[in-house]
Structure formats: structure tokens, C-alpha cells
Write a protein that holds these residues in place. Sequence first.
Motif, short mmCIF file in Angstrom:
data_model
loop_
_atom_site.label_atom_id
_atom_site.label_comp_id
_atom_site.label_asym_id
_atom_site.label_seq_id
_atom_site.Cartn_x
_atom_site.Cartn_y
_atom_site.Cartn_z
N LYS A 138 -2.29 3.30 -0.89
CA LYS A 138 -3.13 2.79 -1.95
C LYS A 138 -4.29 1.99 -1.33
O LYS A 138 -4.19 1.56 -0.18
N PRO A 139 -5.37 1.77 -2.06
CA PRO A 139 -6.49 0.97 -1.53
C PRO A 139 -6.02 -0.43 -1.14
O PRO A 139 -5.11 -0.99 -1.76
N ARG A 157 0.80 -1.22 0.00
CA ARG A 157 0.00 0.00 0.00
C ARG A 157 0.84 1.27 0.00
O ARG A 157 0.38 2.33 -0.42
#
Length: 226
Positions: A222-223, A147
Motif C-alpha cells: 500500500k502507499p 503497507r
Amino acid sequence: MYTEDYVSLKLPDERIELRRALDWLHHGDEYSSGFDWHRERQNPNHPLRHALVNGVIDGWCIREDGKEFKISRHQWAGQYLWLEAYSTCLQTVECGDEFQSGYLLIDRLAFVSKFFPKTPTAPASSDAQPDFLSFPYISFMNEIVYRFDLSPKYRFKKEILQEWIVENFPSGLERSKSKAGYIATFLRDTHFDKGGAFGKPETVGERSANPLAPYNGVTYPKPARK
């Protein structure tokens, strides 16, 4: 024969940690982990809880010295014990006339027969290579690397990532600032603990030492992966 599980002691082959059984049930895969436990813990008709209450599957408490104690069925119908079913911590459980402190286990064969009847019931060999991503902390660290696009040369500010980790521990892991600090440290190159020339941030693109800052058009974190 004994095999290793999530807890830090050897478990009898005929047992499985309750936390791991819940992961298995919700993913359909013995070696996957993580789901919305906060939602499931409030479900009075959860299938595994129902099986424990009705005696289809037996529950056990195992102390750190390896001694096991059977948990009576009515304990699972109460408000306390089931809420801690996904915890990695020691639990205090009423077993007979005494209270015991230990980890929550269930009968492996009964669990597999109930929910995965086509799965071979023989336990995996203790000599088999473990799936390291099935360990919750290693899985969490791997997700953080993804992430934040962490790399060995990237010297991020440990304190910033530590604060993010504290607020984003997965369900079932005890939230702890000290543990978050260890995780942030283990995700950096060991040279960065020494300071000096090794302390320069990544040279390509001069990424900010703040891991939350955007870089190369990417917003961090990030998701999460599904």
C-alpha cells in the motif's frame, strides 16, 4: 545523568545525535523521524549546517568508549562530513591533530535555543518510557506491517519480503541484505521457523504466500503513510 539516543551508547544529557536533530528540525517534533535527506544533503544553505559552520552550534564526535571530541567548524563546510550527517554509522572525523571514529553529536541546548526557543531545554528523564516508534528500525518495521497488512497468522515467503526491504530501506539506514532478512524474520510468527503444520498460510481467504500479490482487492504494498 545520561539519556539514551539512537546510537547504542549513553549520551550526555547536553548532547543530541545529529541525525535526531535533523529529524526534529524537519518535523518540528522531537520524536518524529524520516524526511528527504537526499535532497537536503545537497543544500549548501541548510539552516543546521549553516549554524554549525558559523559556530552557533558546536558539533562533537563521540567514540564507542564514550570519550568526546569537538569538531572544528570548517569540517562542516567541506564536502564529506555534512553528507554523512544523517548516517547511523560510525564516522571518521578529523578532531584537532588526530582522526577519531565515532557518532556525530551536537550541543542540545544551542540547537533548541536556535530552532525551538519556546521548547523547555531540560532533557527528558532517563526513567521516562521511550517512544519506541522514534527508533528508526522499529518505525520501519511498523510501516512494513501497515503497507503489507501483515498479521500473526500470515505466513508469507520471507525471501520475497526480504528482497523488497533491501530495495526500500529508508534514507539514513544502511542497506543490508542480512538486516533485511532479520527484519523479515522478526515480522513473522516464531512458529513459522519450525515448518510443519504451522507453515500453512492464513486460512481466511487463503491469501497467497507472496506478500506482493493482491488480496481482497488491495494491491501491495500500500502507499506509504505521510
